[in-house]
Scaffold this active site. Structure first.
Site, mmCIF file in Angstrom:
data_model
loop_
_atom_site.group_PDB
_atom_site.id
_atom_site.type_symbol
_atom_site.label_atom_id
_atom_site.label_comp_id
_atom_site.label_asym_id
_atom_site.label_seq_id
_atom_site.Cartn_x
_atom_site.Cartn_y
_atom_site.Cartn_z
ATOM 1 N N THR A 8 39.621 44.407 32.603
ATOM 2 C CA THR A 8 40.248 44.898 33.828
ATOM 3 C C THR A 8 41.618 45.450 33.520
ATOM 4 O O THR A 8 42.230 45.070 32.518
ATOM 5 C CB THR A 8 40.379 43.771 34.886
ATOM 6 O OG1 THR A 8 40.835 44.333 36.111
ATOM 7 C CG2 THR A 8 41.362 42.701 34.442
ATOM 8 N N ASP A 69 33.096 42.507 38.797
ATOM 9 C CA ASP A 69 33.033 43.545 39.815
ATOM 10 C C ASP A 69 32.944 42.804 41.128
ATOM 11 O O ASP A 69 32.205 41.825 41.260
ATOM 12 C CB ASP A 69 31.842 44.479 39.607
ATOM 13 C CG ASP A 69 32.069 45.803 40.337
ATOM 14 O OD1 ASP A 69 33.226 46.268 40.377
ATOM 15 O OD2 ASP A 69 31.112 46.356 40.880
HETATM 16 P P1 IMP Z 1 36.686 46.127 41.761
HETATM 17 O O1 IMP Z 1 35.972 44.863 41.456
HETATM 18 O O2 IMP Z 1 37.956 46.237 40.990
HETATM 19 O O3 IMP Z 1 35.816 47.331 41.662
HETATM 20 O O4 IMP Z 1 37.199 45.993 43.239
HETATM 21 C C1 IMP Z 1 36.461 46.376 44.332
HETATM 22 C C2 IMP Z 1 37.307 46.430 45.569
HETATM 23 O O5 IMP Z 1 37.319 45.140 46.170
HETATM 24 C C3 IMP Z 1 38.760 46.856 45.414
HETATM 25 O O6 IMP Z 1 39.058 47.730 46.463
HETATM 26 C C4 IMP Z 1 39.538 45.598 45.593
HETATM 27 O O7 IMP Z 1 40.773 45.832 46.173
HETATM 28 C C5 IMP Z 1 38.637 44.784 46.497
HETATM 29 N N1 IMP Z 1 38.814 43.370 46.192
HETATM 30 C C6 IMP Z 1 38.232 42.680 45.207
HETATM 31 N N2 IMP Z 1 38.668 41.412 45.207
HETATM 32 C C7 IMP Z 1 39.561 41.324 46.215
HETATM 33 C C8 IMP Z 1 40.382 40.266 46.688
HETATM 34 O O8 IMP Z 1 40.418 39.155 46.192
HETATM 35 N N3 IMP Z 1 41.179 40.567 47.745
HETATM 36 C C9 IMP Z 1 41.209 41.785 48.324
HETATM 37 N N4 IMP Z 1 40.485 42.808 47.907
HETATM 38 C C10 IMP Z 1 39.659 42.587 46.858
#
Ligand code: IMP
Length: 193
Positions: A8, A69
């Site tokens: 990440t 993810d």
């Molecule tokens: P990714 O896993 O980085 O692709 O995140 C997917 C989306 O989910 C992003 O827009 C993040 O901001 C949102 N997201 C994932 N985990 C959280 C969290 O713990 N709080 C708020 N938003 C989250």
């Protein structure tokens, strides 16, 4: 101390996971290992995207790696935004735009139940494993609080009256989707040693 790569570049996520895994683990992010490419998340689901990122690091850098993810699944929207959570309001990935778009799409709907779901993929030399964490809750009527990231200002976890952005790290790191998936990962890694 054990070193693990977390695929990440989200510093908030890396910090959350490092706090939960505790001092016996050193977490390295993509930046720490010199991986500057943006790994495309092209899979149709969270599981596929998590595997894609961890496999990329394993193949290119030869390091054991885990990735996450995560997505927000809203009942009244048929599970959306789901795998499209990051870019819900457009390619800009802007958190305030995403929150406002979500609130607009829920206008007039009485069911505001939702869940965050995180899938971790661990890719080791001889196997691939998935760990899932779910945090149930509901979507607030308006953004509240300044802590956290992403959808934290609009997500109220079950058994609470405030959003993650108000509740802060101590609560979030105990009950969040990522906390649950991280605990499963930690249990696996500790049992293996
Ligand atoms: P990714 O896993 O980085 O692709 O995140 C997917 C989306 O989910 C992003 O827009 C993040 O901001 C949102 N997201 C994932 N985990 C959280 C969290 O713990 N709080 C708020 N938003 C989250």
């Amino acid at each position: 101390m054990r070193t693990l790569v977390f695929a990440t570049n989200n510093a908030h996520k890396a910090q959350e996971v490092a706090q939960i895994l505790g001092p016996e683990f050193q977490i390295k992010t993509l930046r720490d290992i010199g991986c500057t490419e943006d790994i495309d998340e092209t899979a149709p689901d969270l599981e596929g995207n998590a595997l894609l990122k961890a496999r990329y690091v394993k193949e290119k850098f030869g390091l054991d790696c885990f990735s996450d993810d995560s997505g927000l699944e809203v009942s009244a929207l048929g599970g959306a935004p789901g795998v499209h959570t990051a870019r819900y309001a457009g390619p800009g990935r802007d958190a305030a735009d995403n929150n406002n778009f979500l609130l607009k799409n829920l206008e007039g709907k009485s069911d505001r139940s939702a869940q965050f779901r995180a899938v971790f993929a661990l890719v080791e030399a001889d196997q691939e494993l998935l760990f899932e964490g779910v945090c149930k809750g509901r979507i607030a009527m308006a953004p509240q609080g300044t802590g956290g990231f992403g959808y934290d200002p609009v997500f109220i976890p079950e058994n609470y009256e405030d959003t993650f952005a108000i509740l802060g790290d101590d609560v979030k790191n105990r009950i969040s989707h990522r906390a649950i998936a991280t605990e499963k990962l930690r249990a696996y890694l500790n049992a293996k040693d």
